[in-house]
Design an enzyme around this catalytic site. Structure first.
Site, PDB file in Angstrom:
ATOM      1  N   SER A 140       0.846  -1.190   0.000  1.00 20.58           N
ATOM      2  CA  SER A 140       0.000   0.000   0.000  1.00 20.58           C
ATOM      3  C   SER A 140       0.880   1.237   0.000  1.00 20.58           C
ATOM      4  CB  SER A 140      -0.903   0.017   1.243  1.00 20.58           C
ATOM      5  OG  SER A 140      -1.557   1.266   1.381  1.00 20.58           O
ATOM      6  N   LYS A 171       2.793  -2.438   6.322  1.00 22.42           N
ATOM      7  CA  LYS A 171       3.048  -2.417   4.886  1.00 22.42           C
ATOM      8  C   LYS A 171       4.477  -1.962   4.578  1.00 22.42           C
ATOM      9  CE  LYS A 171      -0.871  -3.994   3.407  1.00 22.42           C
ATOM     10  NZ  LYS A 171      -0.950  -5.322   2.747  1.00 22.42           N
TER      11      LYS A 171
END
Length: 239
Positions: free
Chosen positions: A149, A168
């Site tokens: 992301s 992430k």
């Protein structure tokens, strides 16, 4: 029965959202797809939907937080296919509720790291022997795609969803580590953008088809020499 398809792909968290759409698009491209899902009923339903559309899809129960479940999934896979060409680590959670890191619950962080980071590591480790058996390895390459992301990009990061964002960022580090350790495999991270899924919400700017596009490209048409990178819309972006 072992699949006769020359190309195989396993997608974790594939019972809905981006994962299901990736499975659908890869099946359309001629892959036998393995639908990894923690929820048995939803996973079976997703695989059946693809089968009803004329594709080859197989459900595999897979809880990325459970080492035993992952090993059992690898055992089940070995009964269905003799190799793996593409592994997509898509399963993830986002449980942040607007708090900044100042108020972050350590247990929430632990859950995010376990699912979004440790899960990807364990799945990759247990399915690597099947990637190494791919007959397509020398021609089109074997590929591992970690669905990350932009929230994990350090240059873009502010205070949004600290547990998710930190996980992430760590997943991107996992990508770099595997890319370095596996010179014969293309290992990449991808940001699908803000997608209309259960996680992204109805107000998100992208459809699941758009969210899946770069993931499918990395799994199929991207040069096999592209590895250890972070992508969005088929373009490399900064970590």
């Amino acid at each position: 029965m072992t699949t006769q398809h020359p190309k195989t792909a396993l997608i974790t968290g594939a019972n809905k959202g981006i994962g299901f759409e990736v499975a659908r698009q890869l099946a359309k491209r001629g892959f036998a797809v393995f639908v990894g899902s923690r929820d048995m009923a939803k996973g079976r339903a997703a695989a059946q939907t693809l089968c009803d559309a004329g594709y080859e899809a197989t459900f595999i129960q897979l809880d990325v937080t459970d080492p035993v479940s992952i090993r059992q999934a690898a055992g089940t896979f070995s009964q269905k296919a003799d190799h793996l060409d593409v592994l997509i680590n898509n399963a993830a959670i986002l449980e942040d509720h607007g708090e900044t890191i100042v108020k972050l619950n350590p247990e929430l962080l632990d859950r995010a790291l376990t699912t979004n980071v440790k899960g990807a590591i364990m799945v990759t480790q247990d399915f690597l022997p099947f990637l190494e058996k791919s007959p397509n390895r020398d021609q089109i390459g074997t590929r591992i795609i970690n669905v990350s992301s932009g929230a994990g990009a350090l240059g873009e990061m502010q205070t949004y969803a600290p547990a998710y964002s930190v996980s992430k960022t760590a997943l991107n580090a996992v990508t770099r580590q595997f890319a370095g350790a596996l010179p014969g495999v293309a290992v990449n991270s991808v940001c699908p953008g803000w997608v209309r899924t259960d996680m992204g919400g109805k107000g998100a700017s992208r459809s699941v088809e758009q969210g899946a596009e770069t993931i499918v490209w990395l799994a199929t048409d991207a040069p096999a020499t592209e590895t250890g990178k972070f992508w969005r819309d088929r373009k490399e972006i900064a970590w």
